[in-house]
Design a protein around this motif. Structure first.
Motif, PDB file in Angstrom:
ATOM      1  N   ILE A 134       0.826  -1.207   0.000  1.00  0.00           N
ATOM      2  CA  ILE A 134       0.000   0.000   0.000  1.00  0.00           C
ATOM      3  C   ILE A 134       0.859   1.254   0.000  1.00  0.00           C
ATOM      4  CG2 ILE A 134      -1.674   1.322   1.360  1.00  0.00           C
ATOM      5  CD1 ILE A 134      -2.780  -1.346   2.377  1.00  0.00           C
ATOM      6  N   SER A 155      -9.019  -6.487   4.574  1.00  0.00           N
ATOM      7  CA  SER A 155      -9.237  -5.073   4.238  1.00  0.00           C
ATOM      8  C   SER A 155      -8.054  -4.474   3.486  1.00  0.00           C
ATOM      9  CB  SER A 155      -9.495  -4.262   5.511  1.00  0.00           C
ATOM     10  OG  SER A 155      -8.288  -3.975   6.212  1.00  0.00           O
ATOM     11  N   LYS A 197      -8.418  -4.761  -0.615  1.00  0.00           N
ATOM     12  CA  LYS A 197      -9.445  -3.973  -1.284  1.00  0.00           C
ATOM     13  C   LYS A 197     -10.184  -4.768  -2.359  1.00  0.00           C
ATOM     14  CE  LYS A 197     -10.325  -0.087  -0.956  1.00  0.00           C
ATOM     15  NZ  LYS A 197     -11.423   0.541  -0.168  1.00  0.00           N
ATOM     16  N   ASP A 209     -15.166  -4.371   0.167  1.00  0.00           N
ATOM     17  CA  ASP A 209     -15.211  -3.646   1.436  1.00  0.00           C
ATOM     18  C   ASP A 209     -16.093  -4.395   2.423  1.00  0.00           C
ATOM     19  OD1 ASP A 209     -13.578  -1.533   0.686  1.00  0.00           O
ATOM     20  OD2 ASP A 209     -15.249  -0.378  -0.145  1.00  0.00           O
ATOM     21  N   TYR A 231      -8.790   0.984   6.308  1.00  0.00           N
ATOM     22  CA  TYR A 231      -9.365   2.242   5.824  1.00  0.00           C
ATOM     23  C   TYR A 231     -10.490   2.763   6.716  1.00  0.00           C
ATOM     24  CZ  TYR A 231      -6.655   1.067   1.676  1.00  0.00           C
ATOM     25  OH  TYR A 231      -5.622   0.753   0.828  1.00  0.00           O
ATOM     26  N   ASP A 252     -10.331   4.721   9.110  1.00  0.00           N
ATOM     27  CA  ASP A 252     -10.153   6.129   9.469  1.00  0.00           C
ATOM     28  C   ASP A 252     -10.654   7.091   8.391  1.00  0.00           C
ATOM     29  OD1 ASP A 252      -8.156   5.479   7.667  1.00  0.00           O
ATOM     30  OD2 ASP A 252      -6.597   6.637   8.670  1.00  0.00           O
ATOM     31  N   LYS A 253     -11.075   6.554   7.248  1.00  0.00           N
ATOM     32  CA  LYS A 253     -11.648   7.411   6.208  1.00  0.00           C
ATOM     33  C   LYS A 253     -13.075   7.825   6.564  1.00  0.00           C
ATOM     34  CE  LYS A 253      -7.938   6.816   3.797  1.00  0.00           C
ATOM     35  NZ  LYS A 253      -6.899   7.880   3.827  1.00  0.00           N
TER      36      LYS A 253
END
Length: 460
Positions: free
Chosen positions: A107, A267, A270, A273, A307, A309-310
């Motif tokens: 990533i 996670s 990707k 989700d 992800y 925290d998005k």
């Protein structure tokens, strides 16, 4: 003389072929590998801080060693992820180390520091391991302080803790008054921590964002919410695909607990989700009462894992900002489920209480099934009922829908359910067409096959 020269050339060739490192190079460090004997006699605490970056993805350096060449890979301008494991009753290394390092580095070029405290966590006496958690946190603080002196920021620190490692992460966060960037707790340990005050366990105030995954709240995990957002896959208890009998051996005890790690790993790819739905209870979610995320509209639903925290819904959540999210998962990787609203408008003269089973068939013949196993629905005259259907496969094109109505009884009279219209509304992929079927009768315990058609009026 020629013979000696030839021998030296051969040795050099062998070294090159087999990758033997020269004496000037630092060796590769690996996670401490112990066994059940070590667990029985107990182990004293000794911590290895194993550093991986894109410059050394397969050869960890050891940050415990002063003037180690590992420090040449530690770039404090990068985000740093501390991964801390939990209790190790057999001493074996976690099976997921290599996978999580590889996927994280795919990533971004992080500093990944794997906190190996196997010497200390390996013991048959769980409370002996739990007692060492604060000492591990002290060691991590020492390294973070050194990084801060070199220009690192607390915002760039991400603590990822498993079981006891989640509480270790919380203790580190407390030392910086909650100023570190993020903490993720993967099924934080429950025994000896359940019911403890915030200063003695992980708490949402330990970082700017704290997300927690609970997969074994009736066993080894912590039951209550601990973070800004707490995910409860399958209600946080029995995970699909895990053994239901003690005859399965050690997997019976650890499978649910470990599932939090494998959900997090999923996670990172990707491929799909794993969506959570903010809700007051697992039962309310399964009854389809929380799947639109209307409470935080127009914000989207939170996604479990890396992800998480998005999602900014926690900023507008209750004060203090603590949210519970519920959802179901499949039994195998990548664990995702695909959600639909299944709506019925019935006109039977008498109320029928029962259950619906639905199967979807794709254009190439694949089948996926959803048993709507929440409380029995009440199908009343000229009233709409909306149910939540969940499937472990995602079909872009649906060629057939098979529906069964049952009251749960296979003896006595067979009932009919008269349906004015049935509607299948995609939630996971809302851009796909809403499918309908009009004016039909469901015979109890008889599977009915339909060719779905686009709805005449999707605002029905």
């Amino acid at each position: 003389m020629p013979q000696k020269l030839c021998l030296e050339c051969c040795v050099l060739a062998v070294c090159l072929i087999y990758g033997v490192r020269s004496e000037t190079e630092e060796k590769c460090y690996t996670f401490t590998d112990l066994n059940i004997h070590n667990a029985i006699i107990g182990t004293d605490l000794k911590v290895q801080l194993l550093l991986y970056t894109k410059q050394n993805p397969d050869c960890a350096g050891n940050l415990n060693i002063e003037n180690s060449t590992a420090f040449q890979y530690l770039d404090v301008s990068r985000k740093t992820i501390f991964i801390t494991h939990g209790y190790r009753p057999t001493g074996a290394p976690p099976v997921w180390i290599d996978e999580i390092v590889k996927k994280l580095l795919s990533i971004q070029d992080f500093n990944i520091i794997f906190v190996d405290w196997n010497r200390g966590a390996t013991t048959v006496l769980y409370h002996h391991a739990a007692e060492k958690t604060r000492k591990v946190a002290d060691i991590l603080k020492h390294l973070i302080d050194k990084m801060l002196d070199q220009g690192a920021s607390l915002d760039s620190i991400y603590m990822l803790g498993v079981s006891l490692g989640a509480h270790i992460s919380g203790f580190v966060g407390k030392m910086y008054n909650g100023s570190i960037g993020r903490i993720t707790g993967l099924d934080p340990a429950g025994p000896l921590f359940n019911g403890k005050p915030p200063e003695e366990r992980l708490h949402y105030s330990d970082a700017k964002f704290v997300d927690v995954v609970h997969t074994d709240i009736d066993g080894l995990g912590y039951r209550e919410n601990l973070g800004h957002i707490d995910f409860y896959p399958n209600g946080g208890t029995d995970q699909p695909g895990c053994p239901k009998s003690i005859l399965s051996g050690s997997q019976f005890f650890k499978c649910d607990h470990q599932r939090s790690v494998f959900l997090y790993l999923s996670s990172l790819t990707k491929s799909c989700d794993i969506v959570g739905f903010p809700c007051d209870s697992y039962r309310s979610y399964r009854m389809g009462k929380c799947i639109d995320c209307k409470e935080f509209s127009p914000l989207s639903c939170p996604v479990l894992g890396f992800y998480a925290d998005k999602w900014k819904g926690y900023l507008v959540a209750k004060n203090p900002p603590m949210t519970k999210a519920y959802f179901d998962t499949a039994s195998e990787k990548p664990f995702c489920m695909y959600h639909y609203h299944l709506d019925f408008f019935t006109w039977s003269s008498k109320t029928r209480r029962g259950y619906i089973n639905i199967k979807l068939v794709s254009s190439d013949g694949n089948v996926t099934e959803s048993k709507l196993d929440q409380d029995p629905a009440a199908f009343e005259y000229c009233k709409e009922v909306s149910l939540l259907a969940k499937f472990d496969k995602d079909f872009e094109r649906i060629s057939k829908v098979l529906v069964t109505f049952t009251t749960g009884s296979f003896i006595g009279p067979k009932y009919k359910l008269r349906v004015l219209w049935m509607r299948l509304r995609p939630i996971t992929n809302p851009h796909r067409p809403v499918l309908c079927r009009y004016d039909f009768v469901l015979l109890e315990n008889v599977e009915m096959e339909f060719m779905p058609i686009p709805c005449e009026n999707t605002n029905l």
